[in-house]
Write a protein that holds these residues in place. Structure first.
Motif, short mmCIF file in Angstrom:
data_model
loop_
_atom_site.label_atom_id
_atom_site.label_comp_id
_atom_site.label_asym_id
_atom_site.label_seq_id
_atom_site.Cartn_x
_atom_site.Cartn_y
_atom_site.Cartn_z
N GLY A 1 4.79 -28.14 -30.58
CA GLY A 1 3.48 -28.93 -30.36
C GLY A 1 3.61 -30.17 -30.88
O GLY A 1 2.50 -30.92 -31.11
N GLU A 2 4.76 -30.87 -31.03
CA GLU A 2 4.85 -32.23 -31.52
C GLU A 2 4.93 -33.23 -30.48
O GLU A 2 4.72 -34.29 -30.69
CB GLU A 2 6.14 -32.50 -32.67
N LEU A 3 5.11 -32.57 -29.33
CA LEU A 3 5.01 -33.41 -27.98
C LEU A 3 4.52 -32.71 -26.85
O LEU A 3 4.08 -31.68 -26.96
CB LEU A 3 6.48 -33.50 -27.67
N ALA A 4 3.51 -33.34 -26.39
CA ALA A 4 2.61 -33.03 -25.22
C ALA A 4 3.26 -33.05 -23.93
O ALA A 4 4.13 -33.94 -23.75
CB ALA A 4 1.28 -33.58 -25.03
N PRO A 5 3.37 -32.21 -22.95
CA PRO A 5 4.00 -32.35 -21.47
C PRO A 5 3.24 -33.29 -21.03
O PRO A 5 2.02 -33.83 -20.91
CB PRO A 5 3.68 -30.98 -21.03
N LEU A 6 4.18 -34.38 -20.15
CA LEU A 6 3.68 -35.11 -19.15
C LEU A 6 2.95 -34.81 -18.01
O LEU A 6 1.88 -35.51 -17.73
CB LEU A 6 4.88 -36.13 -18.58
N SER A 7 3.39 -33.51 -17.82
CA SER A 7 2.46 -32.72 -16.83
C SER A 7 2.85 -31.48 -16.88
O SER A 7 3.77 -30.92 -17.48
CB SER A 7 2.57 -33.34 -15.37
N GLY A 8 2.11 -30.59 -16.19
CA GLY A 8 2.30 -29.00 -16.34
C GLY A 8 1.65 -28.35 -17.61
O GLY A 8 0.78 -29.20 -18.32
N GLN A 9 1.91 -27.45 -17.76
CA GLN A 9 1.38 -26.84 -19.07
C GLN A 9 2.18 -26.23 -19.92
O GLN A 9 3.20 -25.71 -19.68
CB GLN A 9 0.35 -25.46 -18.71
N CYS A 10 1.93 -26.18 -21.43
CA CYS A 10 2.59 -25.40 -22.35
C CYS A 10 1.58 -24.53 -23.10
O CYS A 10 0.61 -25.17 -23.77
CB CYS A 10 3.09 -26.36 -23.30
N PRO B 1 2.13 -11.16 -30.54
CA PRO B 1 1.54 -11.17 -29.22
C PRO B 1 2.59 -11.31 -28.08
O PRO B 1 3.77 -11.66 -28.53
CB PRO B 1 0.74 -12.53 -29.21
N ASN B 2 2.60 -11.07 -26.87
CA ASN B 2 3.49 -11.15 -26.00
C ASN B 2 3.07 -11.30 -24.52
O ASN B 2 2.30 -10.62 -24.11
CB ASN B 2 4.42 -9.80 -25.79
N PRO B 3 3.56 -12.61 -24.11
CA PRO B 3 4.52 -13.48 -24.35
C PRO B 3 3.92 -14.35 -25.56
O PRO B 3 2.68 -14.58 -25.72
CB PRO B 3 4.97 -14.41 -23.33
N LEU B 4 4.91 -15.05 -26.44
CA LEU B 4 4.30 -15.78 -27.43
C LEU B 4 3.97 -17.17 -26.95
O LEU B 4 3.19 -17.71 -27.55
CB LEU B 4 5.44 -16.04 -28.58
N LEU B 5 4.59 -17.58 -26.00
CA LEU B 5 4.57 -19.01 -25.48
C LEU B 5 5.03 -19.02 -24.13
O LEU B 5 6.08 -18.55 -23.82
CB LEU B 5 5.10 -20.01 -26.36
N THR C 1 14.33 -32.29 -27.73
CA THR C 1 12.94 -32.65 -26.84
C THR C 1 12.11 -31.53 -26.49
O THR C 1 11.06 -31.28 -26.75
CB THR C 1 13.24 -33.63 -25.59
N LEU C 2 13.12 -30.40 -26.06
CA LEU C 2 12.51 -29.25 -25.69
C LEU C 2 11.68 -28.40 -26.83
O LEU C 2 10.52 -28.04 -26.83
CB LEU C 2 13.33 -28.35 -24.99
N VAL C 3 12.44 -28.52 -28.03
CA VAL C 3 11.99 -27.87 -29.15
C VAL C 3 10.97 -28.59 -29.82
O VAL C 3 9.81 -27.75 -30.17
CB VAL C 3 13.06 -27.94 -30.38
N LYS C 4 10.68 -29.73 -29.69
CA LYS C 4 9.36 -30.52 -30.05
C LYS C 4 8.21 -30.39 -29.22
O LYS C 4 7.14 -30.01 -29.84
CB LYS C 4 9.82 -32.11 -29.96
N ASN D 1 5.90 -16.03 -36.41
CA ASN D 1 6.14 -15.14 -35.30
C ASN D 1 7.09 -15.43 -34.31
O ASN D 1 7.65 -14.97 -33.47
CB ASN D 1 5.01 -14.30 -34.72
N LEU D 2 7.21 -17.22 -34.48
CA LEU D 2 8.30 -17.88 -33.52
C LEU D 2 8.82 -18.91 -34.48
O LEU D 2 8.19 -19.69 -35.15
CB LEU D 2 7.36 -18.36 -32.44
N LEU D 3 10.28 -18.85 -34.41
CA LEU D 3 10.96 -19.62 -35.40
C LEU D 3 11.75 -20.49 -34.30
O LEU D 3 12.41 -20.37 -33.32
CB LEU D 3 12.04 -19.02 -35.96
N LEU D 4 11.43 -21.87 -34.55
CA LEU D 4 12.09 -22.97 -33.81
C LEU D 4 13.05 -23.97 -34.66
O LEU D 4 12.58 -24.55 -35.70
CB LEU D 4 10.91 -24.15 -33.09
N LEU D 5 14.40 -23.72 -34.74
CA LEU D 5 15.21 -24.05 -35.61
C LEU D 5 15.99 -25.33 -34.97
O LEU D 5 17.04 -24.82 -34.21
CB LEU D 5 16.09 -23.20 -36.25
#
Length: 634
Positions: free
Chosen positions: A360-369, A309-313, A353-356, A450-454
């Motif tokens: 999905g290991e960390l929720a935003p304090l505000s705004g959206q992911c 899918p596009n965008p993925l995130l 922290t951004l990668v986490k 379909n998304l690699l976070l390393l």
């Protein structure tokens, strides 16, 4: 000089070194490479006196001071700065002796001890320790914190700083770039290039080895082979050596086949029996050449994701942090299908922290992911190795993901990550960090993300596995976001960078060399005169940097100057010899009948001396130009 003389070393039933012979010269920087388990760390233990050779000799000058990085750090209340100062044992001994002399009111001893302390530059020791901690990423207010307050990765940096603080003749570093970010690796490279002692470093970071080392020692098949040059040059020379070995092997195989064919055809014929028997003996005496093994033990690829899918995130005005602490604010970004992004930024800026958050290991304090409906994330970070079941096997971990897949198919897949045979059925607990990292990567690859976070995926991986991972990532069809201090991996697998700095995430316009220049400019601006109350400190810093430049230049010039002096002596000797031969040939007596043989010899020797003189003159010019270039670059 360190000398290995026909040295054999075993651990249990495994022979790590067999008849090894090598020399490591004072002031030489050597990279020690080889597959995991080849015996590199055991060789270091031998050099430290923790192991004893089974045969042969190891000679290390008795007066040399050794330094190495401790693997454990006790939870001490000692401030970080004092802990680093403890690395200079002589300093601490003199300080202790001074305290005892002062308690005795022994004026003479106090005077001598102050002189000894001045001799080792003890009065700048605290400043030097603080500089090391700064270079390794510690904030100014952190150096007074107790050792126990730091996490495991930061404690390893403290151990590294302690080893660098030691005024050593021999420095042994085992994977020093693990737990370091790119910024700190670059700083460490500069420090090691100026180190005046003998350096032996185990590393799987090819760019680091290229930058720091002037020779490579390869440990493979219980043999230690030394190659002159950096890692890239070693790779070329090793490939040429393997090609020659394979050619010799194939030639010998043809010879063996010919001998065996003769024996088979003629051993029953009386007229040829003796010849056949002589060939049997020749075959028995033949010293067999091994086939050259150049194939990687790793063979895997990322399958094409089922959905792209596009965008993925997408992040919309995301505020990212922990509790009341905001690390990144109002982050807006979109991860498109096929994106290949490297994250840049100093340690602590918020890359992990951004990668986490993206994982999905960390929720935003505000705004959206917001992730796409069919988003399938493959996330690798060092802390995930701790989630592996230590009492279970690689096969068990994979069967949990694919309970309906045939065992043979799973074992074949694990074989691509070098978990062959019994290795797939061995418990995870005793495995090395590299083996656990390979297993974690295998589990990610199986799930077809379909998304690699390393996040630092190459820590503990050897060079072969790093190369295999790089090739697999180059063919990965999904999106990739990677944090790594391995420049070769970043350059080969990403096509753009995001800069994480000052609480923001922004596109960085440039490559890694541009980023390095940008960081140097940032540091120069922060150290420029007139910036706040730091003007006096910055002038001192400028003087210190100038002194360091002079010291580094001196260290770099020393081997060239030594080489130049040696060449000049040879030039003088050759010129004297040439003049002598020419004088003889110009004399009338040279052409007398009784000097015929002497004249012929003089003509021959003159030709040899003239040829050698031309070579030495060319070498002298090359070294002289290198010295002049060093002066110009400084």
């Amino acid at each position: 000089m360190i000398q290995l003389k026909n040295l054999t070393l075993r651990r249990g039933t495994k022979e790590l070194l067999s008849g090894a012979t090598a020399n490591f010269l004072p002031g030489q920087n050597t990279g020690l490479v080889g597959a995991n388990g080849a015996g590199k760390s055991s060789l270091f233990a031998l050099l430290r006196g923790e192991l004893i050779a089974d045969a042969g000799d190891l000679v290390v000058p008795a007066h040399w001071t050794q330094a190495h990085v401790a693997q454990e750090t006790p939870a001490l209340d000692t401030p970080a700065l004092d802990y680093v100062l403890d690395g200079d044992a002589e300093l601490r001994e003199l300080q202790q002796s001074l305290a005892e002399a002062e308690a005795r009111h022994d004026g003479e001893a106090i005077g001598h001890l102050h002189a000894d302390l001045a001799h080792i530059d003890a009065y700048s020791a605290e400043a030097r320790a603080a500089k090391l901690l700064s270079g390794l990423g510690f904030a100014p207010d952190a150096i007074r914190r107790p050792v126990a307050s730091f996490s495991g990765g930061w404690r390893m940096r403290l151990n590294l700083a302690q080893a660098l603080m030691c005024r050593s003749d021999l420095l042994l570093l085992d994977e020093p770039t693990n737990h370091l970010d790119l910024e700190t690796v670059l700083w460490l490279e500069d420090w090691l290039k100026a180190y005046p002692g003998t350096l032996l470093v185990i590393s799987h970071d090819r760019d680091f080895l290229d930058s720091v080392c002037g020779q490579i020692a390869e440990l493979a098949d219980a043999q230690l082979t030394v190659y002159t040059g950096n890692y890239s040059q070693y790779e070329t020379m090793r490939a040429e050596k393997l090609a020659r070995q394979q050619s010799a092997f194939e030639k010998q195989q043809r010879q063996i086949a010919h001998l065996e064919s003769f024996i088979t055809r003629f051993k029953a014929k009386a007229t040829k029996a003796r010849q056949a028997q002589s060939r049997v003996k020749a075959l028995e005496k033949l010293e067999r050449i091994s086939a050259a093994h150049v194939d990687s033990p790793f063979d895997f690829t990322f399958d094409t994701p089922d959905n792209l899918p596009n965008p993925l995130l997408r992040l919309d005005a995301a505020r990212i942090g922990y509790g009341d602490k905001v690390i990144l604010d109002r982050v807006n970004l979109s991860v498109e299908a096929g994106s290949r992004i490297g994250l840049l930024g100093v340690n602590g800026a918020g890359k992990s922290t951004l990668v986490k958050l993206l994982a999905g290991e960390l929720a935003p304090l505000s705004g959206q992911c917001v992730g796409a409906q069919m988003l399938n994330i493959g996330y690798f970070a060092q802390h995930q190795l701790e989630t592996l079941r230590v009492d279970q096997t690689p096969l068990w971990h994979l069967q949990r993901l694919a309970p309906n897949t045939r065992e043979q198919e799973l074992r074949t897949f694990l074989g691509g990550f070098n978990f062959h045979g019994d290795a797939a059925l061995a418990p995870v607990g005793p495995m090395s960090g590299g083996e656990k990292a390979r297993l974690a990567l295998a589990l990610i690859v199986w799930q077809k993300p379909n998304l690699l976070l390393l996040d630092e995926p190459t820590n503990h991986l050897d060079l072969e596995m790093r190369h295999a991972l790089t090739l697999a990532l180059q063919d990965f069809a999904g999106a990739l976001i990677v944090v790594s201090h391995d420049r070769a991996l970043l350059e080969a697998t990403t096509d753009r960078f995001w800069l994480v700095a000052n609480g923001k995430v922004e596109a960085f316009d440039g490559d890694l060399e541009d980023y390095r220049r940008w960081r140097l400019e940032q540091l120069a601006e922060s150290a420029a005169p007139g910036n706040g109350d730091a003007q006096g400190v910055n002038r001192k810093e400028q003087k210190r940097l100038e002194a360091e430049t002079r010291q580094r230049l001196s260290v770099l010039k020393k081997p060239l100057q030594t080489r130049l002096n040696k060449l000049e002596k040879e030039l003088d000797a050759l010129s004297t010899q040439k003049a002598g031969y020419e004088a003889f040939m110009a004399s009338e007596g040279a052409y007398a009948e009784e000097n015929k043989a002497k004249l012929a010899d003089a003509v021959k020797k003159l030709g040899e001396v003239s040829a050698r003189l031309a070579e030495v003159e060319e070498d002298w010019m090359t070294v002289q130009e290198e010295l002049e270039q060093l002066e110009a670059d400084a």
